[in-house]
Design an enzyme around this catalytic site. Structure first.
Site, PDB file in Angstrom:
ATOM      1  N   HIS A  48       0.919  -1.137   0.053  1.00 31.34           N
ATOM      2  CA  HIS A  48      -0.108  -0.067   0.016  1.00 31.34           C
ATOM      3  C   HIS A  48       0.854   1.288   0.095  1.00 31.34           C
ATOM      4  O   HIS A  48       0.725   2.208  -0.828  1.00 31.34           O
ATOM      5  CB  HIS A  48      -0.853  -0.118   1.160  1.00 31.34           C
ATOM      6  CG  HIS A  48      -1.742   1.283   1.488  1.00 31.34           C
ATOM      7  ND1 HIS A  48      -2.587   1.843   0.650  1.00 31.34           N
ATOM      8  CD2 HIS A  48      -1.395   2.142   2.396  1.00 31.34           C
ATOM      9  CE1 HIS A  48      -2.994   3.110   1.126  1.00 31.34           C
ATOM     10  NE2 HIS A  48      -2.205   3.405   2.305  1.00 31.34           N
ATOM     11  N   HIS A  72       4.198   6.767   5.533  1.00 35.19           N
ATOM     12  CA  HIS A  72       3.077   7.283   5.972  1.00 35.19           C
ATOM     13  C   HIS A  72       2.214   6.521   7.012  1.00 35.19           C
ATOM     14  O   HIS A  72       1.534   7.020   7.918  1.00 35.19           O
ATOM     15  CB  HIS A  72       2.226   7.947   5.192  1.00 35.19           C
ATOM     16  CG  HIS A  72       1.312   6.978   4.314  1.00 35.19           C
ATOM     17  ND1 HIS A  72       1.525   6.394   3.391  1.00 35.19           N
ATOM     18  CD2 HIS A  72       0.019   6.519   4.594  1.00 35.19           C
ATOM     19  CE1 HIS A  72       0.794   5.557   2.982  1.00 35.19           C
ATOM     20  NE2 HIS A  72      -0.350   5.596   3.567  1.00 35.19           N
ATOM     21  N   GLU A  76       1.666   4.794  12.668  1.00 26.53           N
ATOM     22  CA  GLU A  76       0.455   4.273  13.174  1.00 26.53           C
ATOM     23  C   GLU A  76       0.302   2.773  13.032  1.00 26.53           C
ATOM     24  O   GLU A  76      -0.265   2.336  14.138  1.00 26.53           O
ATOM     25  CB  GLU A  76      -0.697   4.812  12.019  1.00 26.53           C
ATOM     26  CG  GLU A  76      -2.039   4.375  12.625  1.00 26.53           C
ATOM     27  CD  GLU A  76      -3.149   4.880  11.643  1.00 26.53           C
ATOM     28  OE1 GLU A  76      -4.265   4.667  11.998  1.00 26.53           O
ATOM     29  OE2 GLU A  76      -2.821   5.409  10.649  1.00 26.53           O
ATOM     30  N   ASP A  77       0.974   2.036  12.439  1.00 25.48           N
ATOM     31  CA  ASP A  77       0.384   0.814  12.208  1.00 25.48           C
ATOM     32  C   ASP A  77       1.819  -0.156  12.633  1.00 25.48           C
ATOM     33  O   ASP A  77       1.785  -1.401  12.719  1.00 25.48           O
ATOM     34  CB  ASP A  77       0.342   0.356  10.882  1.00 25.48           C
ATOM     35  CG  ASP A  77      -1.114   1.016  10.697  1.00 25.48           C
ATOM     36  OD1 ASP A  77      -2.010   0.832  11.415  1.00 25.48           O
ATOM     37  OD2 ASP A  77      -1.559   1.223   9.505  1.00 25.48           O
ATOM     38  N   ASP A 260     -27.192  15.756 -22.223  1.00 21.60           N
ATOM     39  CA  ASP A 260     -25.909  15.880 -22.374  1.00 21.60           C
ATOM     40  C   ASP A 260     -24.904  15.158 -21.820  1.00 21.60           C
ATOM     41  O   ASP A 260     -24.411  15.384 -20.718  1.00 21.60           O
ATOM     42  CB  ASP A 260     -25.312  17.471 -22.039  1.00 21.60           C
ATOM     43  CG  ASP A 260     -26.066  17.925 -20.796  1.00 21.60           C
ATOM     44  OD1 ASP A 260     -26.957  17.088 -20.181  1.00 21.60           O
ATOM     45  OD2 ASP A 260     -25.575  18.982 -20.154  1.00 21.60           O
TER      46      ASP A 260
END
Length: 696
Positions: A48, A72, A76-77, A260
């Protein structure tokens, strides 16, 4: 998934001076830290961040942004910390990674509160460096591309809704239309699967029936412009399925009535050629009135520049045409990302663009999560108009904006003191919607403040937030004043003098931060006189006479006529009190108790009613009143004083509406019985402060 050498080669292809060693270290670092973690698709988790970094290379962003994309999710992980990032990759990358990192999930918070807190942190970080936003948008786009791997439908819908409400509008506001369109399409597929399937199916059917019609029309446009001596590139496409669905919903029409569904883009060499091409097209095919927009002379707030028009092609077919230069096209598709390309040589765009400044100000004025999300969506996702000050300063506002919105856009203080407006030199009401090009002059008052009824016509999040904040502060000041009067009356009845020491001890017993918080609680009826007495002088309320009628949260409410153990509740539509004739209406396993003259009973047959009576041991109930007060100083205090004088506790008081003359309140009061409530209504009607009073 991009291999390590492929990612480095991509960066080096547009930035030969990039630090190859740093890119390699970041790639290896994210692979090692994420280790054996897996995504819902079964792929290694590090795939990812690598794909997000690949999206950043498509935009030709600088090496710090590419490294941030790779790292990034590590804080956090994984066990990595911001200090680790700074030690290995420098302070700039650490700051960017910290900005992108989402708040940890706080399970006890409501869904909207979590979303609001994430948005709050994100906007603050973004205001310092817009590269935070670019990485975050790429992160969300890749997550949306893999959303179908998540097994729980409710989780997919939650992520899709957040994307549609927050991230797609953010992408649009910074001009990243490619990201916006793909996010909307992927979110639309999850949120409205039936509509998505129907529209994509109809588009496929049209494609098969009409073959290469898009290419044929694009060729006809190019040929026409070439014959006029213009060097252009023309491309055509079917309209975005989500935009078709949105148009169907807004116009209340079927797919067949959308004429349209094709759009064409003309790329020219110069801005002058854009206007020449527009003239040729308008001479060749009929223009549809009201559909022409010139975003070259007046760009959108995100820097978008283009000419838009709509034409009637052969066989009455409608089509949209956008005309722009190649440079405009690059900026339009990737917006602020274009300013961050490596070739800018360190020059960075101003992070505090106007709309972002408004959002940051809203962070300080929103009262709760719901209000923050509402205002953020208003500020991010509306069509724009352009209005001018008398000195020629240009302000962009949402469509439908009024002079009050304009005043708050210029300055919060100007909005708060507005009493009138001139639009193009003519005095006009403050609720008048503005049009493109209007010149707006705001007339200020000396001792004025925002009015509550302005909320019925303002449309910008900034204006709504400022008005609500002002009204809340005004009501708070009034409640503190009322609380002070009640406090003084309680202190006067106590058997001993109350000094600073006793007051501080009372604050501690009541767990109040300061005296203002205590007075506010008294004024809002969250703190009763009995509780205040006990806090100031313990034991002083024990000798109160019975007719003081102090209600506790555990007061007994009993009725006769039900089988033992049957659950019941007092209806909130009529608020019955002892003395009312009552009947029960079964609602599932619970019986709802209504007054006999309740209008809701007319909806049910009398065979469903259960005849009930109040038990003599019932010691009161809550009645509801509607009271209209004259809008002048002291009327709210006089009303609450009447309740106190009649020994009725206020359970809830809410302001329903207010204008220059009157304020309408809804009050829930705890009373002994019907006679008690009737005496209170009579006292209210006799008061000079009250215009009308009636029981609900």
């Amino acid at each position: 998934m991009l291999r390590q050498y492929e990612l480095v080669e991509r960066v080096k292809s547009y930035d030969p001076d990039a630090d190859e060693a740093m890119l390699n270290r970041a790639y290896v670092y994210t692979v090692q830290k994420h280790g054996t973690q897996k995504r819902a698709s079964g792929d290694p988790y590090f795939s990812h961040p690598v794909e997000v970094a690949g999206l950043m290379t498509d935009l030709k962003l600088d090496q710090e942004t590419i490294v941030t994309a790779l790292l990034h999710d590590t804080v956090e992980d994984t066990l990595a910390t911001i200090d680790d990032i700074e030690r290995n990759f420098g302070a700039d990358v650490a700051r960017l990674v910290d900005g992108v990192t989402k708040l940890s999930k706080i399970e006890q918070m409501a869904e909207n509160e979590r979303a609001a807190e994430n948005l709050r942190k994100f906007l603050l970080a973004m205001s310092e460096d817009l590269r935070v936003l670019l990485v975050k948008l790429a992160d969300r786009l890749h997550n949306m591309r893999t959303l179908h791997f998540i097994s729980k439908p409710e989780k997919r819908r939650r992520i899709a809704r957040e994307t549609m409400d927050i991230y797609a509008p953010l992408a649009e506001r910074v001009g990243m239309y490619e990201y916006m369109r793909e996010m909307q399409l992927l979110a639309f597929e999850q949120l409205e699967p039936e509509a998505y399937g129907t529209i994509t199916g109809r588009l496929a059917q049209i494609r098969s029936q009409e073959g290469g019609q898009v290419d044929d029309i694009a060729w006809a446009i190019k040929q026409t412009l070439s014959e006029a001596g213009l060097n252009v590139e023309v491309s055509g496409r079917e309209k975005h399925p989500y935009s078709i669905w949105k148009k169907m919903a807004e116009r209340h029409v079927s797919f067949e009535q959308i004429t349209d569904i094709m759009a064409f883009r003309v790329i020219t060499d110069t801005a002058e050629d854009c206007y020449r091409a527009l003239g040729v097209l308008h001479r060749t095919w009929s223009m549809i009135p009201g559909r022409f927009k010139d975003y070259i002379s007046t760009p959108k707030s995100n820097g978008y520049r283009s000419l838009h028009t709509a034409l009637v092609f052969e066989n009455s077919m409608r089509m949209e045409v956008q005309i722009r230069t190649g440079e405009m096209h690059r900026t339009n598709e990737f917006g602020l990302a274009a300013h961050w390309a490596y070739k800018q040589g360190g020059a960075t765009p101003d992070g505090q663009v106007g709309w972002l400044r408004d959002l940051i100000e809203i962070l300080d004025t929103a009262q709760d999560a719901e209000e923050l999300l509402e205002h953020a969506k208003l500020a991010m996702y509306q069509d724009r108009i352009f209005a001018f000050t008398p000195k020629g300063a240009l302000y962009q506002l949402p469509k439908g904006a009024t002079p009050v919105d304009f005043a708050f856009a210029v300055h919060t203080d100007l909005g708060g003191t507005a009493v009138g407006a001139k639009i193009n030199g003519r005095h006009m009401p403050l609720r008048t919607p503005l049009s493109n090009g209007d010149i707006v002059e705001i007339i200020k008052g000396n001792d004025t403040e925002p009015q509550l009824h302005w909320l019925s016509f303002v449309v910008t999040g900034k204006a709504r937030a400022a008005i609500r904040r002002s009204v809340r502060m005004k009501e708070r000041d009034e409640m503190v004043r009322i609380g002070g009067e009640i406090y003084d009356s309680v202190v006067a009845r106590l058997p001993q003098k109350i000094g600073t020491k006793a007051r501080n001890a009372a604050l501690k017993r009541l767990d109040m931060a300061d005296e203002a918080a205590m007075l506010l609680a008294i004024g809002e009826a969250r703190l009763s006189e009995k509780e205040l007495m006990e806090a100031l002088v313990p034991g002083s309320a024990a000798d109160l006479p019975d007719d003081s009628f102090w209600h506790s949260p555990e007061r007994a409410v009993r009725v006769r006529g039900l089988k033992k153990g049957t659950a019941f509740e007092l209806s909130t539509c009529c608020h019955p009190v002892p003395g009312d004739r009552i009947v029960g209406l079964r609602a599932g396993k619970t019986v709802c108790v209504h007054a006999i003259d309740c209008l809701d009973l007319a909806k049910n047959t009398s065979e469903q009613w259960i005849d009930l009576q109040w038990d003599p041991t019932t010691d009161g109930a809550t009645g509801r009143l509607k009271v209209m007060l004259y809008n002048r100083m002291g009327t709210l205090s006089e009303m609450t004083g009447l309740f106190s004088a009649h020994h009725a506790n206020i359970a809830n008081l809410s302001l329903q509406s207010r204008d220059e003359l009157f304020g309408n309140y809804e009050v829930d009061i705890e009373v002994r019985d019907l006679a008690h409530l009737t005496r209170i209504v009579s006292a209210l009607r006799a008061s000079d402060a009250v215009a009308q009073a009636e029981r609900v």
